[in-house]
Write a protein that holds these residues in place. Structure first.
Motif, PDB file in Angstrom:
ATOM      1  N   ALA A 194      12.421 -49.203   6.285  1.00  0.00           N
ATOM      2  CA  ALA A 194      13.673 -49.853   6.656  1.00  0.00           C
ATOM      3  C   ALA A 194      14.700 -48.739   6.803  1.00  0.00           C
ATOM      4  CB  ALA A 194      14.090 -50.807   5.541  1.00  0.00           C
ATOM      5  N   SER A 195      15.493 -48.780   7.858  1.00  0.00           N
ATOM      6  CA  SER A 195      16.499 -47.720   8.005  1.00  0.00           C
ATOM      7  C   SER A 195      17.779 -48.271   8.605  1.00  0.00           C
ATOM      8  CB  SER A 195      15.947 -46.571   8.864  1.00  0.00           C
ATOM      9  OG  SER A 195      15.823 -46.969  10.213  1.00  0.00           O
ATOM     10  N   GLY A 196      18.821 -47.466   8.482  1.00  0.00           N
ATOM     11  CA  GLY A 196      20.120 -47.832   9.029  1.00  0.00           C
ATOM     12  C   GLY A 196      20.269 -47.246  10.422  1.00  0.00           C
ATOM     13  N   VAL A 217      17.566 -38.767   4.044  1.00  0.00           N
ATOM     14  CA  VAL A 217      18.501 -38.276   3.027  1.00  0.00           C
ATOM     15  C   VAL A 217      17.874 -38.629   1.683  1.00  0.00           C
ATOM     16  CG1 VAL A 217      20.565 -38.507   4.468  1.00  0.00           C
ATOM     17  CG2 VAL A 217      19.810 -40.455   3.104  1.00  0.00           C
ATOM     18  N   PHE A 225      24.009 -45.142  -0.149  1.00  0.00           N
ATOM     19  CA  PHE A 225      24.089 -45.193   1.312  1.00  0.00           C
ATOM     20  C   PHE A 225      25.175 -44.208   1.749  1.00  0.00           C
ATOM     21  CE2 PHE A 225      22.398 -49.456   0.183  1.00  0.00           C
ATOM     22  CZ  PHE A 225      21.252 -49.465   0.972  1.00  0.00           C
ATOM     23  N   GLU A 226      25.235 -43.935   3.044  1.00  0.00           N
ATOM     24  CA  GLU A 226      26.080 -42.855   3.557  1.00  0.00           C
ATOM     25  C   GLU A 226      27.581 -43.178   3.499  1.00  0.00           C
ATOM     26  OE1 GLU A 226      23.270 -44.140   5.208  1.00  0.00           O
ATOM     27  OE2 GLU A 226      22.317 -42.495   4.135  1.00  0.00           O
ATOM     28  N   VAL A 236      18.700 -43.598   9.768  1.00  0.00           N
ATOM     29  CA  VAL A 236      18.689 -42.851   8.511  1.00  0.00           C
ATOM     30  C   VAL A 236      18.065 -43.701   7.408  1.00  0.00           C
ATOM     31  CG1 VAL A 236      21.116 -43.523   8.058  1.00  0.00           C
ATOM     32  CG2 VAL A 236      20.118 -41.598   6.811  1.00  0.00           C
ATOM     33  N   GLY A 237      17.283 -43.032   6.569  1.00  0.00           N
ATOM     34  CA  GLY A 237      16.657 -43.702   5.429  1.00  0.00           C
ATOM     35  C   GLY A 237      16.363 -42.687   4.337  1.00  0.00           C
ATOM     36  N   MET A 238      15.693 -43.158   3.297  1.00  0.00           N
ATOM     37  CA  MET A 238      15.491 -42.303   2.110  1.00  0.00           C
ATOM     38  C   MET A 238      14.004 -42.062   1.826  1.00  0.00           C
ATOM     39  SD  MET A 238      18.202 -44.382  -0.243  1.00  0.00           S
ATOM     40  CE  MET A 238      19.686 -45.108   0.485  1.00  0.00           C
ATOM     41  N   THR A 283      17.490 -52.210   9.723  1.00  0.00           N
ATOM     42  CA  THR A 283      17.919 -53.360   8.897  1.00  0.00           C
ATOM     43  C   THR A 283      19.431 -53.509   8.832  1.00  0.00           C
ATOM     44  OG1 THR A 283      17.730 -51.912   6.981  1.00  0.00           O
ATOM     45  CG2 THR A 283      15.859 -53.385   7.434  1.00  0.00           C
ATOM     46  N   ASN A 284      20.143 -52.485   9.282  1.00  0.00           N
ATOM     47  CA  ASN A 284      21.616 -52.541   9.236  1.00  0.00           C
ATOM     48  C   ASN A 284      22.165 -51.494  10.177  1.00  0.00           C
ATOM     49  OD1 ASN A 284      20.422 -50.822   6.908  1.00  0.00           O
ATOM     50  ND2 ASN A 284      22.462 -49.970   7.193  1.00  0.00           N
ATOM     51  N   VAL A 340      24.729 -48.521  10.518  1.00  0.00           N
ATOM     52  CA  VAL A 340      25.463 -47.643   9.602  1.00  0.00           C
ATOM     53  C   VAL A 340      26.913 -47.547  10.066  1.00  0.00           C
ATOM     54  CG1 VAL A 340      25.559 -45.311   8.647  1.00  0.00           C
ATOM     55  CG2 VAL A 340      23.342 -46.350   9.148  1.00  0.00           C
ATOM     56  N   VAL A 377      19.088 -55.306   3.256  1.00  0.00           N
ATOM     57  CA  VAL A 377      17.970 -54.545   3.823  1.00  0.00           C
ATOM     58  C   VAL A 377      16.678 -55.349   3.658  1.00  0.00           C
ATOM     59  CG1 VAL A 377      16.544 -52.466   3.474  1.00  0.00           C
ATOM     60  CG2 VAL A 377      19.044 -52.265   3.520  1.00  0.00           C
TER      61      VAL A 377
HETATM   62  N1  LIG Z   1      20.168 -43.899   3.762  1.00  0.00           N
HETATM   63  C1  LIG Z   1      19.987 -45.127   4.218  1.00  0.00           C
HETATM   64  N2  LIG Z   1      18.856 -45.767   3.960  1.00  0.00           N
HETATM   65  C2  LIG Z   1      18.711 -47.007   4.449  1.00  0.00           C
HETATM   66  N3  LIG Z   1      17.682 -47.855   4.354  1.00  0.00           N
HETATM   67  C3  LIG Z   1      18.014 -48.985   5.016  1.00  0.00           C
HETATM   68  N4  LIG Z   1      19.236 -48.877   5.527  1.00  0.00           N
HETATM   69  C4  LIG Z   1      19.684 -47.650   5.188  1.00  0.00           C
HETATM   70  C5  LIG Z   1      20.899 -46.948   5.446  1.00  0.00           C
HETATM   71  O1  LIG Z   1      21.828 -47.433   6.089  1.00  0.00           O
HETATM   72  N5  LIG Z   1      20.993 -45.698   4.940  1.00  0.00           N
END
Ligand SMILES: Nc1nc2[nH]cnc2c(=O)[nH]1
Ligand SMILES: O=P(O)(O)O[C@H]1O[C@H](CO)[C@@H](O)[C@H]1O
Length: 301
Positions: A121-123, A200, A205-206, A222-224, A247-248, A250, A265
């Motif tokens: 899942a990432s932003g 990151v 979150f950022e 971006v994700g972790m 999922t979102n 940023v 998320v």
């Molecule tokens: N760093 C980061 N990880 C996410 N994982 C899901 N959404 C995000 C996000 O917006 N930022």
């Protein structure tokens, strides 16, 4: 990080012990591994002849601590192909070393896996991306790696791979093309993109300034997670496909009121997992038809 003095917490012998334990626990001999991102554990649901193994029962395995990461391996068949799903992955921010985070990847390699599909899942940072879109990962930025947080730091074990692996083709071009073709066939092309994923460390979150910086650096999302697993997979000669669910969006603008949170998320992941599952099933059925060259392979296990 492990150094010469503080030797690796997951040695080749540790990997072998875990692999042999798993091989003795299951008759499955997976060729494809799927890492399920936050809220995406249900990707394993369609498998037949399933067998679950809880992480806490596996020698040397870390345990999942993040909601949306169930914490088990699921062995099973998809379209006649033997697969193993990681229902729950490990993250740096949980306090695990990157060596531990990526330990399962080496276990999969030693078990005979050839292809790994990493999901997350990432932003979304790219302005064209909408919530619920899929990004086929074309490339990544290993931001923690720039600061020395890298799973391959420390003595290199040639039984896994070479000291200086090539990463310019970490995400197989042929597998990306197959994934994109499948999304078109399924009628999903309006919400599928290719892009660059930036890792990151998290867990926050950022900030808006950070998000703007990541966008300027060329990141589309971006994700972790993901990057350490992919790096280790490429190092040991696995073929890699990466699929990221946006999922979102940023926040890049100080006037935006929406605030991202993990519950949102998970909610979006669960809503769109079905679509990702359809892509995965067809991909698994067909990925053996695609030949790929891994430039690091000659020295791999
Ligand atoms: N760093 C980061 N990880 C996410 N994982 C899901 N959404 C995000 C996000 O917006 N930022
Ligand atoms: O990358 P996955 O494991 O999908 O999880 C993503 O979702 C969590 C934040 O909501 C972070 O762990 C981020 O990396």
């Amino acid at each position: 990080m492990h150094t010469k003095e503080n030797s690796c917490c997951c040695s080749f012998d540790d990997c072998k012990l875990t692999t042999e334990w798993l091989l003795s626990m299951t008759r499955h001999r997976p060729k494809i591994a799927i890492v399920c991102g936050s809220g995406l554990g249900l990707l394993a649901e369609t498998a037949s002849n399933k067998q679950d193994v809880r992480y806490e029962d596996i020698p040397n395995f870390p345990v999942s601590t993040v909601p949306g990461h169930e914490g088990r391996l699921v062995f099973g068949h998809i379209k006649g192909k033997s697969c193993v799903f990681m229902q729950g992955r490990f993250h740096l921010y949980e306090g695990y070393s990157l060596c531990k985070v990526t330990f399962p990847v080496r276990i999969f390699k030693l078990m005979g896996v050839e292809t790994i599909i990493v999901t997350n899942a990432s932003g979304g940072l790219c302005q064209d991306f909408k919530v619920g879109d899929i990004m086929v990962i074309k490339d990544h930025i290993n931001l923690p790696g720039f600061a020395g947080q890298h799973p391959l730091c420390g003595p290199n074990d040639e039984r896994f791979g070479i000291r200086f692996p090539c990463m310019s083709d970490a995400y197989s071009k042929a597998l990306r093309k197959l994934a994109l073709d499948i999304t078109t066939e399924l009628g999903y092309s309006n919400f599928v993109h290719e892009g660059v994923y930036c890792m990151v460390s998290g867990p926050n979150f950022e900030t808006i300034a950070e998000a703007r910086m990541l966008q300027i650096l060329g990141s589309d999302s971006v994700g972790m997670s993901t990057v350490p697993e992919v790096t280790v997979a490429k190092h040991c000669g696995l073929r890699v496909l990466g699929l990221s669910l946006i999922t979102n969006k940023v926040s890049l603008d100080y006037s935006r009121e929406e605030k991202v949170n993990h519950e949102e998320v998970l909610q979006i992941s669960k809503m769109r997992a079905e679509m990702l599952k359809n892509v995965l099933i067809t991909f698994i059925a067909r990925c053996h038809q695609v030949e790929t060259i891994n430039t690091n392979y000659p020295n791999a296990v």
